[in-house]
Scaffold this motif. Structure first.
Motif, short mmCIF file in Angstrom:
data_model
loop_
_atom_site.label_atom_id
_atom_site.label_comp_id
_atom_site.label_asym_id
_atom_site.label_seq_id
_atom_site.Cartn_x
_atom_site.Cartn_y
_atom_site.Cartn_z
N GLN A 91 -29.92 21.00 43.83
CA GLN A 91 -30.84 20.97 42.72
C GLN A 91 -31.08 22.54 42.33
O GLN A 91 -31.00 23.28 43.30
N GLY A 92 -31.32 22.78 41.27
CA GLY A 92 -31.65 24.18 40.97
C GLY A 92 -30.32 25.19 40.81
O GLY A 92 -30.51 26.52 40.86
N ARG A 93 -29.02 24.67 40.74
CA ARG A 93 -27.86 25.54 40.82
C ARG A 93 -27.32 25.27 39.51
O ARG A 93 -26.00 25.81 39.64
N GLY A 94 -27.52 24.84 38.56
CA GLY A 94 -26.76 24.46 37.16
C GLY A 94 -25.99 23.33 37.15
O GLY A 94 -25.43 22.97 36.17
N LEU A 146 -28.61 10.90 34.99
CA LEU A 146 -28.37 12.27 35.27
C LEU A 146 -28.97 12.57 36.79
O LEU A 146 -30.46 12.49 36.97
N TYR A 197 -34.99 18.95 29.42
CA TYR A 197 -34.32 18.32 28.39
C TYR A 197 -34.48 19.36 27.09
O TYR A 197 -33.58 19.46 26.40
N LYS A 256 -39.46 15.98 33.60
CA LYS A 256 -38.10 16.46 33.06
C LYS A 256 -38.15 16.86 31.59
O LYS A 256 -37.07 17.35 31.01
N ALA A 309 -36.96 11.43 32.57
CA ALA A 309 -38.06 10.93 33.38
C ALA A 309 -39.31 11.59 33.78
O ALA A 309 -39.13 12.80 32.93
N PHE A 359 -33.62 8.94 27.97
CA PHE A 359 -35.03 8.81 28.43
C PHE A 359 -35.45 9.74 29.47
O PHE A 359 -34.67 9.90 30.56
N THR A 364 -28.82 14.89 40.23
CA THR A 364 -28.20 15.98 41.25
C THR A 364 -28.88 15.84 42.82
O THR A 364 -29.93 15.61 42.82
N GLY A 422 -26.96 20.03 37.23
CA GLY A 422 -27.56 18.94 36.26
C GLY A 422 -27.11 19.35 34.81
O GLY A 422 -26.87 18.59 33.96
N THR A 423 -27.45 20.86 34.53
CA THR A 423 -27.22 21.41 33.11
C THR A 423 -25.66 21.31 32.89
O THR A 423 -25.35 20.93 31.87
N ARG A 445 -35.36 22.28 26.79
CA ARG A 445 -34.72 23.73 26.92
C ARG A 445 -33.11 23.67 26.75
O ARG A 445 -32.43 24.56 26.69
N ARG A 446 -32.57 22.18 26.72
CA ARG A 446 -31.17 22.04 26.57
C ARG A 446 -30.86 21.25 25.18
O ARG A 446 -29.84 20.53 25.06
C1 LIG Z 1 -32.93 16.53 36.54
C2 LIG Z 1 -32.08 16.94 37.40
C3 LIG Z 1 -30.59 16.05 37.08
C4 LIG Z 1 -31.60 18.36 37.25
O1 LIG Z 1 -30.59 18.79 37.99
P1 LIG Z 1 -30.33 20.21 38.61
O2 LIG Z 1 -28.92 20.22 39.06
O3 LIG Z 1 -31.28 20.77 39.51
O4 LIG Z 1 -30.49 21.20 37.11
P2 LIG Z 1 -30.03 22.59 36.97
O5 LIG Z 1 -29.81 23.27 38.27
O6 LIG Z 1 -29.05 22.65 35.93
O7 LIG Z 1 -31.44 22.93 36.27
C5 LIG Z 1 -32.71 22.93 37.09
C6 LIG Z 1 -33.44 24.23 37.11
O8 LIG Z 1 -32.81 25.14 37.77
C7 LIG Z 1 -32.25 26.16 37.11
N1 LIG Z 1 -31.30 27.03 37.52
C8 LIG Z 1 -29.97 26.43 37.06
N2 LIG Z 1 -29.05 27.22 37.74
C9 LIG Z 1 -29.80 27.96 38.66
C10 LIG Z 1 -29.04 29.09 39.29
N3 LIG Z 1 -27.85 29.18 39.75
N4 LIG Z 1 -30.09 29.80 40.17
C11 LIG Z 1 -31.45 29.33 39.92
N5 LIG Z 1 -32.08 28.46 39.14
C12 LIG Z 1 -31.00 27.83 38.48
C13 LIG Z 1 -32.47 26.08 35.47
O9 LIG Z 1 -32.68 26.91 34.78
C14 LIG Z 1 -33.36 24.79 35.38
O10 LIG Z 1 -34.69 25.12 35.37
P3 LIG Z 1 -35.55 24.50 34.16
O11 LIG Z 1 -35.69 23.25 34.42
O12 LIG Z 1 -36.85 25.52 34.20
O13 LIG Z 1 -34.92 24.48 32.81
C15 LIG Z 1 -32.52 16.84 38.71
O14 LIG Z 1 -33.96 17.51 38.87
C16 LIG Z 1 -32.36 15.44 39.63
O15 LIG Z 1 -31.55 14.79 39.82
N6 LIG Z 1 -33.68 14.63 39.21
C17 LIG Z 1 -34.10 13.52 39.97
C18 LIG Z 1 -33.50 12.41 39.13
C19 LIG Z 1 -33.90 12.81 37.88
O16 LIG Z 1 -34.97 12.47 37.62
N7 LIG Z 1 -33.21 12.56 36.59
C20 LIG Z 1 -33.52 12.80 35.43
C21 LIG Z 1 -33.37 11.64 34.59
S1 LIG Z 1 -33.94 11.41 33.02
#
Ligand SMILES: CC(C)(COP(=O)(O)OP(=O)(O)OC[C@H]1O[C@@H](n2cnc3c(N)ncnc32)[C@H](O)[C@@H]1OP(=O)(O)O)[C@@H](O)C(=O)NCCC(=O)NCCS
Length: 140
Positions: free
Chosen positions: A80-83, A73, A116, A112, A109, A107, A75, A85-86, A118-119
């Motif tokens: 990142q932070g735009r929803g 997973l 997870y 993180k 990371a 698993f 982004t 990954g969710t 929260r989801r």
């Molecule tokens: C883990 C990962 C995939 C999350 O991806 P992401 O697209 O940033 O995830 P989201 O945007 O859906 O959520 C991230 C946070 O932003 C918040 N968010 C989601 N949409 C949002 C928006 N429109 N505006 C502001 N914040 C937002 C979420 O609530 C979330 O907060 P939380 O972590 O406190 O619950 C990303 O951090 C990543 O790629 N990390 C590097 C690789 C990694 O470690 N992957 C995990 C492997 S286990």
């Protein structure tokens, strides 16, 4: 342009670029062709695109009945932070649920776990942890 979600396999080049953003390949040292084959051998993939740019990805490796693991997973850091990954996680879980998979795992990371939890995921109990065998293999 809004981000578009697709469930087809991204090009090897675009996935390579996204994968490299994680730093994970410092450990695995995968060549691009091996990484592309691993993705192609997955049961399910979900990818997010901004135009033609791959900005998010996740995949499921599964036996189709009992166990499924979510991997990679990712982004793009600029997105990142735009929803994204969710949304990818939600789509992968929904695919497993549609198939009736009993047990969906991943698993986390470093750092993180809260994301997870929260989801809908929970860490395995300390007395029955996930384990991994020995040293990872590296190509010679
Ligand atoms: C883990 C990962 C995939 C999350 O991806 P992401 O697209 O940033 O995830 P989201 O945007 O859906 O959520 C991230 C946070 O932003 C918040 N968010 C989601 N949409 C949002 C928006 N429109 N505006 C502001 N914040 C937002 C979420 O609530 C979330 O907060 P939380 O972590 O406190 O619950 C990303 O951090 C990543 O790629 N990390 C590097 C690789 C990694 O470690 N992957 C995990 C492997 S286990």
């Amino acid at each position: 342009m809004p981000v578009q979600y697709r469930d087809d396999i991204p090009s090897p080049e675009s996935f390579w670029t996204l994968f490299e953003s994680t730093g994970w390949n410092l450990e695995y040292r995968l060549p691009p062709a091996d990484l592309a084959r691993a993705v192609a051998n997955s049961q399910h993939v979900e990818a997010a695109y901004d135009g033609e740019r791959l900005v998010g990805f996740g995949r499921v490796v599964s036996d189709g009945i009992v166990h499924a693991m979510i991997y990679d997973l990712i982004t793009d850091p600029a997105y990142q932070g735009r929803g994204i990954g969710t949304e990818i996680l939600k789509r992968l879980v929904a695919k497993c649920r549609e198939e009736g998979i009993r047990d969906i795992q991943l698993f986390s990371a470093a750092g993180k776990r809260g994301f997870y939890e929260r989801r809908g995921f929970r860490a395995r109990p300390d007395e029955s942890p996930g384990m991994e065998y020995g040293e990872k293999l590296h190509p010679t």
